[in-house]
Design a protein around this motif. Structure first.
Motif, PDB file in Angstrom:
ATOM      1  N   ASN A   1       0.944  -1.228   0.104  1.00  0.00           N
ATOM      2  CA  ASN A   1      -0.290   0.019  -0.149  1.00  0.00           C
ATOM      3  C   ASN A   1       0.709   1.144  -0.307  1.00  0.00           C
ATOM      4  O   ASN A   1       0.930   2.143  -0.668  1.00  0.00           O
ATOM      5  CB  ASN A   1      -0.872   0.218   1.086  1.00  0.00           C
TER       6      ASN A   1
ATOM      7  N   SER B   1      -3.211  -7.169   8.193  1.00  0.00           N
ATOM      8  CA  SER B   1      -2.935  -8.057   7.106  1.00  0.00           C
ATOM      9  C   SER B   1      -2.657  -9.209   7.343  1.00  0.00           C
ATOM     10  O   SER B   1      -2.656 -10.648   7.232  1.00  0.00           O
ATOM     11  CB  SER B   1      -2.449  -7.372   6.261  1.00  0.00           C
ATOM     12  N   THR B   2      -1.611  -8.888   9.081  1.00  0.00           N
ATOM     13  CA  THR B   2      -1.349  -9.851   9.381  1.00  0.00           C
ATOM     14  C   THR B   2      -1.600 -10.450  10.470  1.00  0.00           C
ATOM     15  O   THR B   2      -0.446 -11.574  11.675  1.00  0.00           O
ATOM     16  CB  THR B   2       0.247  -9.981   9.452  1.00  0.00           C
TER      17      THR B   2
ATOM     18  N   TRP C   1     -13.747  -6.858   5.069  1.00  0.00           N
ATOM     19  CA  TRP C   1     -12.065  -6.269   4.663  1.00  0.00           C
ATOM     20  C   TRP C   1     -12.656  -5.131   4.274  1.00  0.00           C
ATOM     21  O   TRP C   1     -14.331  -5.306   3.557  1.00  0.00           O
ATOM     22  CB  TRP C   1     -11.698  -7.110   3.405  1.00  0.00           C
ATOM     23  N   THR C   2     -12.584  -3.977   4.255  1.00  0.00           N
ATOM     24  CA  THR C   2     -13.113  -2.763   4.031  1.00  0.00           C
ATOM     25  C   THR C   2     -12.062  -1.578   3.184  1.00  0.00           C
ATOM     26  O   THR C   2     -11.405  -1.609   3.309  1.00  0.00           O
ATOM     27  CB  THR C   2     -13.626  -1.674   5.243  1.00  0.00           C
TER      28      THR C   2
ATOM     29  N   GLN D   1     -10.344   0.476   3.993  1.00  0.00           N
ATOM     30  CA  GLN D   1     -10.119   1.693   5.722  1.00  0.00           C
ATOM     31  C   GLN D   1     -10.141   3.348   5.928  1.00  0.00           C
ATOM     32  O   GLN D   1     -11.070   3.296   6.563  1.00  0.00           O
ATOM     33  CB  GLN D   1      -8.990   0.724   5.869  1.00  0.00           C
TER      34      GLN D   1
ATOM     35  N   HIS E   1      -4.139  -2.466  15.816  1.00  0.00           N
ATOM     36  CA  HIS E   1      -3.084  -3.491  15.918  1.00  0.00           C
ATOM     37  C   HIS E   1      -1.859  -2.485  16.085  1.00  0.00           C
ATOM     38  O   HIS E   1      -1.089  -2.889  16.431  1.00  0.00           O
ATOM     39  CB  HIS E   1      -3.144  -4.291  15.292  1.00  0.00           C
TER      40      HIS E   1
ATOM     41  N   TRP F   1       1.657   0.688  11.441  1.00  0.00           N
ATOM     42  CA  TRP F   1       1.700   1.697  11.067  1.00  0.00           C
ATOM     43  C   TRP F   1       0.927   2.292   9.864  1.00  0.00           C
ATOM     44  O   TRP F   1       0.493   3.833  10.168  1.00  0.00           O
ATOM     45  CB  TRP F   1       3.620   2.061  10.045  1.00  0.00           C
ATOM     46  N   ASN F   2       0.705   1.483   9.432  1.00  0.00           N
ATOM     47  CA  ASN F   2      -0.546   2.305   7.546  1.00  0.00           C
ATOM     48  C   ASN F   2      -1.930   2.485   8.601  1.00  0.00           C
ATOM     49  O   ASN F   2      -2.062   3.412   8.857  1.00  0.00           O
ATOM     50  CB  ASN F   2      -0.362   1.313   6.665  1.00  0.00           C
ATOM     51  N   SER F   3      -2.004   1.576   9.261  1.00  0.00           N
ATOM     52  CA  SER F   3      -3.358   2.133   9.714  1.00  0.00           C
ATOM     53  C   SER F   3      -3.795   2.954  10.874  1.00  0.00           C
ATOM     54  O   SER F   3      -4.096   3.678  11.343  1.00  0.00           O
ATOM     55  CB  SER F   3      -3.885   0.842  11.249  1.00  0.00           C
TER      56      SER F   3
ATOM     57  N   GLU G   1      -3.082   6.479   9.167  1.00  0.00           N
ATOM     58  CA  GLU G   1      -4.382   7.056   8.723  1.00  0.00           C
ATOM     59  C   GLU G   1      -5.617   7.153  10.158  1.00  0.00           C
ATOM     60  O   GLU G   1      -5.845   7.889   9.460  1.00  0.00           O
ATOM     61  CB  GLU G   1      -4.974   5.076   8.487  1.00  0.00           C
TER      62      GLU G   1
ATOM     63  N   ASP H   1       7.341  -3.367  15.061  1.00  0.00           N
ATOM     64  CA  ASP H   1       6.558  -2.124  15.301  1.00  0.00           C
ATOM     65  C   ASP H   1       5.425  -2.037  15.793  1.00  0.00           C
ATOM     66  O   ASP H   1       5.448  -0.808  16.785  1.00  0.00           O
ATOM     67  CB  ASP H   1       7.090  -1.547  13.927  1.00  0.00           C
ATOM     68  N   GLN H   2       4.599  -2.826  15.969  1.00  0.00           N
ATOM     69  CA  GLN H   2       3.427  -2.230  15.639  1.00  0.00           C
ATOM     70  C   GLN H   2       3.271  -2.304  17.983  1.00  0.00           C
ATOM     71  O   GLN H   2       2.521  -1.118  18.221  1.00  0.00           O
ATOM     72  CB  GLN H   2       2.121  -3.303  16.636  1.00  0.00           C
TER      73      GLN H   2
HETATM   74  C1  UDX Z   1       2.275  -4.485   8.634  1.00  0.00           C
HETATM   75  C2  UDX Z   1       2.234  -4.445  10.130  1.00  0.00           C
HETATM   76  O1  UDX Z   1       1.658  -5.111  10.651  1.00  0.00           O
HETATM   77  C3  UDX Z   1       2.617  -3.636  10.376  1.00  0.00           C
HETATM   78  O2  UDX Z   1       3.359  -3.010  11.965  1.00  0.00           O
HETATM   79  C4  UDX Z   1       3.967  -3.224   9.541  1.00  0.00           C
HETATM   80  O3  UDX Z   1       4.364  -1.369   9.721  1.00  0.00           O
HETATM   81  C5  UDX Z   1       3.669  -2.746   8.380  1.00  0.00           C
HETATM   82  O4  UDX Z   1       3.460  -3.753   7.756  1.00  0.00           O
HETATM   83  P1  UDX Z   1       0.031  -5.317   8.411  1.00  0.00           P
HETATM   84  O5  UDX Z   1      -0.726  -5.728   9.849  1.00  0.00           O
HETATM   85  O6  UDX Z   1      -0.969  -5.053   6.894  1.00  0.00           O
HETATM   86  O7  UDX Z   1       1.621  -3.922   8.635  1.00  0.00           O
HETATM   87  O8  UDX Z   1      -1.147  -3.779   8.820  1.00  0.00           O
HETATM   88  P2  UDX Z   1      -1.211  -2.155   8.607  1.00  0.00           P
HETATM   89  O9  UDX Z   1       0.725  -1.638   8.491  1.00  0.00           O
HETATM   90  O10 UDX Z   1      -1.630  -1.059   9.421  1.00  0.00           O
HETATM   91  O11 UDX Z   1      -1.390  -1.523   6.784  1.00  0.00           O
HETATM   92  C6  UDX Z   1      -2.441  -2.359   7.077  1.00  0.00           C
HETATM   93  C7  UDX Z   1      -3.311  -1.722   5.885  1.00  0.00           C
HETATM   94  O12 UDX Z   1      -4.019  -2.588   5.043  1.00  0.00           O
HETATM   95  C8  UDX Z   1      -3.676  -0.253   5.387  1.00  0.00           C
HETATM   96  O13 UDX Z   1      -3.460   0.626   4.366  1.00  0.00           O
HETATM   97  C9  UDX Z   1      -5.105  -0.723   6.072  1.00  0.00           C
HETATM   98  O14 UDX Z   1      -6.346   0.541   4.844  1.00  0.00           O
HETATM   99  C10 UDX Z   1      -5.697  -1.275   5.271  1.00  0.00           C
HETATM  100  N1  UDX Z   1      -6.430  -2.621   5.163  1.00  0.00           N
HETATM  101  C11 UDX Z   1      -6.751  -2.753   6.466  1.00  0.00           C
HETATM  102  C12 UDX Z   1      -7.695  -2.173   4.167  1.00  0.00           C
HETATM  103  O15 UDX Z   1      -7.646  -2.169   3.191  1.00  0.00           O
HETATM  104  N2  UDX Z   1      -9.488  -2.838   4.930  1.00  0.00           N
HETATM  105  C13 UDX Z   1      -9.072  -3.353   6.372  1.00  0.00           C
HETATM  106  O16 UDX Z   1     -10.672  -4.139   6.411  1.00  0.00           O
HETATM  107  C14 UDX Z   1      -7.921  -3.464   6.836  1.00  0.00           C
END
Ligand code: UDX
Length: 460
Positions: A27, A285-286, A340-341, A343, A358, A361-363, A366, A382-383
């Protein structure tokens, strides 16, 4: 948000971008690619077949599949495809990817019918790419997909190891100990990150990541100066490579690179909810939970008495396909569970009052970008650091952790949604969002950082 229509300009410089093939990394890299495209660069994306993004959402980019595009290549077949085990790819590609990447870069650099390549931008965790870029005389910039604070902690891993913090037993006296190097952190935060040593497999990857990031020609951070002011000063002081801080979600959403189909059917319901009334719940996502914890989360949400929109990723509950462990009728009419949304669109919705996250960093970013207060439940990596920073430095969330008890969950939700404490947290989140919005105006830090990235890359 920036206009998402690709600009029609004469594209006389090209950039090759190479994301790590996981949602939380794809992303931001594709957001960055869109930003650079909107500034006039031509874009080529190198990608693995594993977790390949939907190329039809990016007709303005050229995609090249590399590393695992040969089904007969013994190094990459038989790798597990799902769950945490899929992270094996980070080790295997870093160990064996150099020759393939060099070959592909040589081909791209020698193309006469395309704009010349200015630089390679790779995820920081692709540390093997630095020596390859050096060998073909191509400047390499790094996209670091987590916070500056997290990078500084990872940089100090050898010191934290020597002080004995990494291998400590989980007892009550040590876990609450504050780290002298990072007073905002406790030993338990370091333990939550999940490595026992700075030289184990993951520690080794992070050490290499830090080293090759520092050796790069520049670092692009998905962040902004006003969010991590002290860390920005430290990074500028201690790292020779120039840093560029750009809050990607303010320019483009990550939606078009989603690997999972996004549900939109809940929007008519969300539109009918009062402002700031719904808790949005998503653990990225993980992450995964056991059935017992899943039910504890469900009961905590229901007992809070607040409407919620809960993302349960297929496969999130160990041993279940989706939400089979839930008894019918537990989740009432006033809440929704989805797979899934989109987000960012959800977080921007006026009905959302808090984000239980959780802290990927992206969440996290955002949420900051939309001024939404958080309930913080980091799982690993990193969470743990992101959550601590949000709760103890910026004070824009309630720290809950991920030891699941329904009473604690309901209590955390009420603290943020109902109590005065929640109002104060919401106010602080709003102030940070305002600072961010100002930083994006001409003369502001984020605006200027993007402009200097564009002139820097153009000068390479
Ligand atoms: C992983 C690690 O968990 C995270 O700590 C590291 O910083 C990046 O890699 P992830 O678990 O996927 O990332 O979490 P996050 O970084 O929050 O990224 C998730 C992405 O999926 C976000 O961009 C979020 O907007 C998107 N998402 C999540 C959706 O589009 N829909 C959803 O329903 C949930």
């Amino acid at each position: 948000m920036a206009d998402q229509t690709p600009t029609r300009v004469n594209r006389n410089r090209r950039i090759i971008l190479f994301p790590l093939p996981y949602q939380g990394h794809i992303n931001p890299m594709l957001q960055l690619a869109n930003i650079l495209y909107s500034k006039g660069f031509s874009i080529t994306i190198f990608h693995t077949n594993f977790n390949a993004p939907n190329t039809s959402n990016y007709p303005h980019f050229t995609f090249k599949f590399i590393l695992d595009n040969d089904p007969n290549d013994q190094r990459y077949c038989n790798l597990p495809l799902t769950g945490m085990a899929s992270f094996d790819r980070i080790f295997v590609f870093n160990d064996h990817g150099a020759d393939s990447l060099r070959h592909e870069l040589d081909l791209e650099i020698s193309k006469k019918d395309e704009p010349p390549v200015s630089c390679l931008i790779t995820d920081a965790l692709w540390y093997f790419t630095q020596s390859v870029a050096d060998s073909v005389n191509l400047p390499r910039l790094v996209l670091r997909t987590s916070s500056l604070f997290c990078f500084l902690v990872y940089s100090s891993m050898p010191i934290l190891h020597d002080r004995g913090y990494l291998g400590l037993a989980n007892d009550n006296t040590t876990v609450k100990q504050v780290l002298a190097e990072f007073p905002v952190l406790k030993v338990k935060d370091i333990m939550k990150m999940g490595f026992k040593s700075s030289t184990d497999a993951i520690g080794g990857v992070l050490n290499n990541m830090v080293k090759q990031t520092k050796a790069s020609s520049g670092i692009i951070w998905n962040s902004f100066k006003e969010l991590e002011e002290t860390e920005f000063e430290m990074v500028v002081r201690d790292i020779k490579a120039p840093s560029f801080l750009i809050p990607f979600p303010k320019h483009f959403t990550g939606s078009s690179s989603s690997l999972i189909e996004q549900d939109r059917t809940f929007f008519p319901w969300l539109d009918q909810q009062p402002p700031n009334s719904v808790v949005y719940v998503s653990f990225g996502s993980t992450t995964n939970v056991d059935e017992k914890d899943f039910l504890e989360i469900a009961h905590g949400l229901v007992d809070s008495g607040q409407p919620f929109l809960w993302v349960v990723r297929p496969g999130y509950v160990n041993g279940s396909t989706w939400i089979e462990p839930l008894t019918d009728g537990l989740v009432g009419k006033n809440s929704r569970i989805v797979k899934w949304t989109p987000q960012q669109e959800v977080l921007a919705h006026k009905a959302i009052g808090a984000f239980w996250t959780h802290n990927g960093w992206n969440s996290t970013l955002e949420s900051v970008c939309e001024g939404v207060p958080m309930i913080l439940s980091p799982f690993f990596g990193d969470q743990a650091l992101n959550a601590r920073y949000m709760s103890d430095v910026l004070k824009v969330g309630v720290y809950l952790g991920n030891v699941w008890h329904k009473e604690d969950i309901a209590n955390a939700i009420r603290r943020i949604m109902v109590d005065n404490e929640g109002e104060e947290i919401r106010e602080r989140a709003k102030v940070i969002k305002q600072k961010l919005d100002v930083s994006l105006i001409k003369g502001g830090s984020s605006y200027e950082s993007l402009e200097s990235l564009v002139s820097y890359v153009s000068s390479l």
